[in-house]
Motif scaffolding. Structure first.
Motif, PDB file in Angstrom:
ATOM      1  N   LEU A  74      29.465  28.040  53.904  1.00 42.64           N
ATOM      2  CA  LEU A  74      30.209  28.997  53.081  1.00 42.64           C
ATOM      3  C   LEU A  74      29.621  30.398  53.094  1.00 42.64           C
ATOM      4  O   LEU A  74      30.358  31.372  52.952  1.00 42.64           O
ATOM      5  CB  LEU A  74      30.288  28.489  51.639  1.00 42.64           C
ATOM      6  CG  LEU A  74      30.998  27.168  51.426  1.00 42.64           C
ATOM      7  CD1 LEU A  74      30.950  26.777  49.955  1.00 42.64           C
ATOM      8  CD2 LEU A  74      32.425  27.222  51.940  1.00 42.64           C
ATOM      9  N   GLY A  75      28.321  30.503  53.219  1.00 43.53           N
ATOM     10  CA  GLY A  75      27.671  31.805  53.171  1.00 43.53           C
ATOM     11  C   GLY A  75      27.352  32.213  51.744  1.00 43.53           C
ATOM     12  O   GLY A  75      28.019  31.802  50.792  1.00 43.53           O
ATOM     13  N   SER A  76      26.329  33.036  51.593  1.00 45.06           N
ATOM     14  CA  SER A  76      25.835  33.431  50.268  1.00 45.06           C
ATOM     15  C   SER A  76      26.860  34.188  49.436  1.00 45.06           C
ATOM     16  O   SER A  76      26.980  33.952  48.237  1.00 45.06           O
ATOM     17  CB  SER A  76      24.573  34.288  50.410  1.00 45.06           C
ATOM     18  OG  SER A  76      23.541  33.536  50.973  1.00 45.06           O
ATOM     19  N   ASP A  77      27.600  35.094  50.059  1.00 47.33           N
ATOM     20  CA  ASP A  77      28.583  35.875  49.297  1.00 47.33           C
ATOM     21  C   ASP A  77      29.647  34.982  48.691  1.00 47.33           C
ATOM     22  O   ASP A  77      29.993  35.115  47.515  1.00 47.33           O
ATOM     23  CB  ASP A  77      29.246  36.935  50.184  1.00 47.33           C
ATOM     24  CG  ASP A  77      28.301  38.072  50.562  1.00 47.33           C
ATOM     25  OD1 ASP A  77      27.249  38.223  49.899  1.00 47.33           O
ATOM     26  OD2 ASP A  77      28.611  38.798  51.520  1.00 47.33           O
ATOM     27  N   THR A  78      30.177  34.060  49.485  1.00 44.51           N
ATOM     28  CA  THR A  78      31.221  33.147  48.998  1.00 44.51           C
ATOM     29  C   THR A  78      30.675  32.260  47.891  1.00 44.51           C
ATOM     30  O   THR A  78      31.326  32.071  46.858  1.00 44.51           O
ATOM     31  CB  THR A  78      31.774  32.298  50.153  1.00 44.51           C
ATOM     32  OG1 THR A  78      32.369  33.175  51.113  1.00 44.51           O
ATOM     33  CG2 THR A  78      32.819  31.300  49.665  1.00 44.51           C
ATOM     34  N   VAL A  79      29.476  31.725  48.074  1.00 41.99           N
ATOM     35  CA  VAL A  79      28.873  30.854  47.066  1.00 41.99           C
ATOM     36  C   VAL A  79      28.674  31.615  45.759  1.00 41.99           C
ATOM     37  O   VAL A  79      28.987  31.098  44.679  1.00 41.99           O
ATOM     38  CB  VAL A  79      27.541  30.257  47.576  1.00 41.99           C
ATOM     39  CG1 VAL A  79      26.785  29.553  46.450  1.00 41.99           C
ATOM     40  CG2 VAL A  79      27.801  29.294  48.731  1.00 41.99           C
ATOM     41  N   THR A  80      28.194  32.842  45.841  1.00 41.67           N
ATOM     42  CA  THR A  80      27.979  33.647  44.644  1.00 41.67           C
ATOM     43  C   THR A  80      29.291  33.894  43.904  1.00 41.67           C
ATOM     44  O   THR A  80      29.362  33.763  42.675  1.00 41.67           O
ATOM     45  CB  THR A  80      27.302  34.986  45.011  1.00 41.67           C
ATOM     46  OG1 THR A  80      26.047  34.702  45.633  1.00 41.67           O
ATOM     47  CG2 THR A  80      27.082  35.854  43.789  1.00 41.67           C
ATOM     48  N   LYS A  81      30.340  34.241  44.637  1.00 43.02           N
ATOM     49  CA  LYS A  81      31.655  34.486  44.013  1.00 43.02           C
ATOM     50  C   LYS A  81      32.209  33.214  43.382  1.00 43.02           C
ATOM     51  O   LYS A  81      32.739  33.244  42.270  1.00 43.02           O
ATOM     52  CB  LYS A  81      32.636  35.025  45.053  1.00 43.02           C
ATOM     53  CG  LYS A  81      32.342  36.443  45.475  1.00 43.02           C
ATOM     54  CD  LYS A  81      33.279  36.885  46.577  1.00 43.02           C
ATOM     55  CE  LYS A  81      32.851  38.231  47.149  1.00 43.02           C
ATOM     56  NZ  LYS A  81      33.662  38.629  48.298  1.00 43.02           N
ATOM     57  N   LEU A  82      32.116  32.088  44.096  1.00 40.42           N
ATOM     58  CA  LEU A  82      32.630  30.827  43.561  1.00 40.42           C
ATOM     59  C   LEU A  82      31.853  30.402  42.320  1.00 40.42           C
ATOM     60  O   LEU A  82      32.445  29.920  41.349  1.00 40.42           O
ATOM     61  CB  LEU A  82      32.572  29.734  44.634  1.00 40.42           C
ATOM     62  CG  LEU A  82      33.526  29.894  45.818  1.00 40.42           C
ATOM     63  CD1 LEU A  82      33.213  28.857  46.889  1.00 40.42           C
ATOM     64  CD2 LEU A  82      34.983  29.791  45.371  1.00 40.42           C
ATOM     65  N   ILE A  88      28.846  28.873  36.617  1.00 41.93           N
ATOM     66  CA  ILE A  88      27.581  28.155  36.784  1.00 41.93           C
ATOM     67  C   ILE A  88      26.737  28.882  37.822  1.00 41.93           C
ATOM     68  O   ILE A  88      27.229  29.749  38.542  1.00 41.93           O
ATOM     69  CB  ILE A  88      27.790  26.681  37.203  1.00 41.93           C
ATOM     70  CG1 ILE A  88      28.541  26.563  38.529  1.00 41.93           C
ATOM     71  CG2 ILE A  88      28.513  25.919  36.103  1.00 41.93           C
ATOM     72  CD1 ILE A  88      28.696  25.140  39.040  1.00 41.93           C
ATOM     73  N   ASN A  89      25.457  28.523  37.924  1.00 38.84           N
ATOM     74  CA  ASN A  89      24.617  29.196  38.907  1.00 38.84           C
ATOM     75  C   ASN A  89      24.922  28.659  40.310  1.00 38.84           C
ATOM     76  O   ASN A  89      25.428  27.543  40.458  1.00 38.84           O
ATOM     77  CB  ASN A  89      23.132  29.128  38.531  1.00 38.84           C
ATOM     78  CG  ASN A  89      22.511  27.769  38.754  1.00 38.84           C
ATOM     79  OD1 ASN A  89      22.601  27.198  39.835  1.00 38.84           O
ATOM     80  ND2 ASN A  89      21.855  27.251  37.733  1.00 38.84           N
ATOM     81  N   PRO A  90      24.653  29.443  41.330  1.00 47.81           N
ATOM     82  CA  PRO A  90      25.003  29.053  42.701  1.00 47.81           C
ATOM     83  C   PRO A  90      24.409  27.721  43.148  1.00 47.81           C
ATOM     84  O   PRO A  90      25.087  26.941  43.819  1.00 47.81           O
ATOM     85  CB  PRO A  90      24.473  30.211  43.554  1.00 47.81           C
ATOM     86  CG  PRO A  90      24.526  31.393  42.639  1.00 47.81           C
ATOM     87  CD  PRO A  90      24.154  30.833  41.288  1.00 47.81           C
ATOM     88  N   GLN A  91      23.178  27.421  42.775  1.00 42.90           N
ATOM     89  CA  GLN A  91      22.582  26.153  43.218  1.00 42.90           C
ATOM     90  C   GLN A  91      23.288  24.961  42.584  1.00 42.90           C
ATOM     91  O   GLN A  91      23.515  23.945  43.241  1.00 42.90           O
ATOM     92  CB  GLN A  91      21.077  26.129  42.916  1.00 42.90           C
ATOM     93  CG  GLN A  91      20.350  25.024  43.645  1.00 42.90           C
ATOM     94  CD  GLN A  91      20.521  25.093  45.172  1.00 42.90           C
ATOM     95  OE1 GLN A  91      20.528  26.155  45.777  1.00 42.90           O
ATOM     96  NE2 GLN A  91      20.663  23.945  45.791  1.00 42.90           N
TER      97      GLN A  91
END
Length: 136
Positions: A74-82, A88-91
């Motif tokens: 997904l990549g960091s940007d997508t994970v952060t947005k989702l 909730i936090n990205p992890q």
């Protein structure tokens, strides 16, 4: 409702999925944006994990995906947005989505093939409704 549906509904309800947001919204975003299911398949292929998602689509067993592998796809940007949209936090998002995404994809493709056109959206609504507290 199957045993999987009951388990997934309980797990996701604890994360806000039963309110129409949370991880139900994340799953919907992943499967309706950027080319839908085919776009997600392409992301997996670009990350060198095409066989993994094809395993979820096929009628065989669903290979597991780790949070780290999902991050790579997904990549960091997508994970952060989702994560922000789910509240909730990205992890935590990666942990939860990695546990449930194989089953969601599997349920959307019961005959071992991706649905086309409106069939994907209709199937997604039914699967997410069943998993996340809607009417089944």
């Amino acid at each position: 409702m199957s045993l999987f549906d009951d388990m997934a509904k309980g797990a996701m309800g604890a994360l806000g999925g039963d309110k129409g947001g949370g991880l139900a919204g994340v799953a919907s975003q992943l499967l309706t944006q950027e080319g839908g299911l085919q776009g997600l398949v392409q992301k997996f292929e670009q990350a060198g994990m095409g066989d993994m998602i094809k395993g979820w689509i096929s009628t065989g067993p669903n290979p597991a995906i780790s949070a780290d592998q999902l991050q790579k796809v997904l990549g960091s940007d997508t994970v952060t947005k989702l994560a922000a949209s789910a509240g909730i936090n990205p992890q935590d998002l990666l942990q939860q989505v990695s546990q449930h995404l194989p089953g969601i994809i599997d349920k959307l493709t019961p005959n071992g093939a991706a649905p086309s056109g409106n069939a994907l959206q209709d199937g997604l609504s039914g699967v997410l409704g069943g998993l996340f507290g809607g009417k089944s």
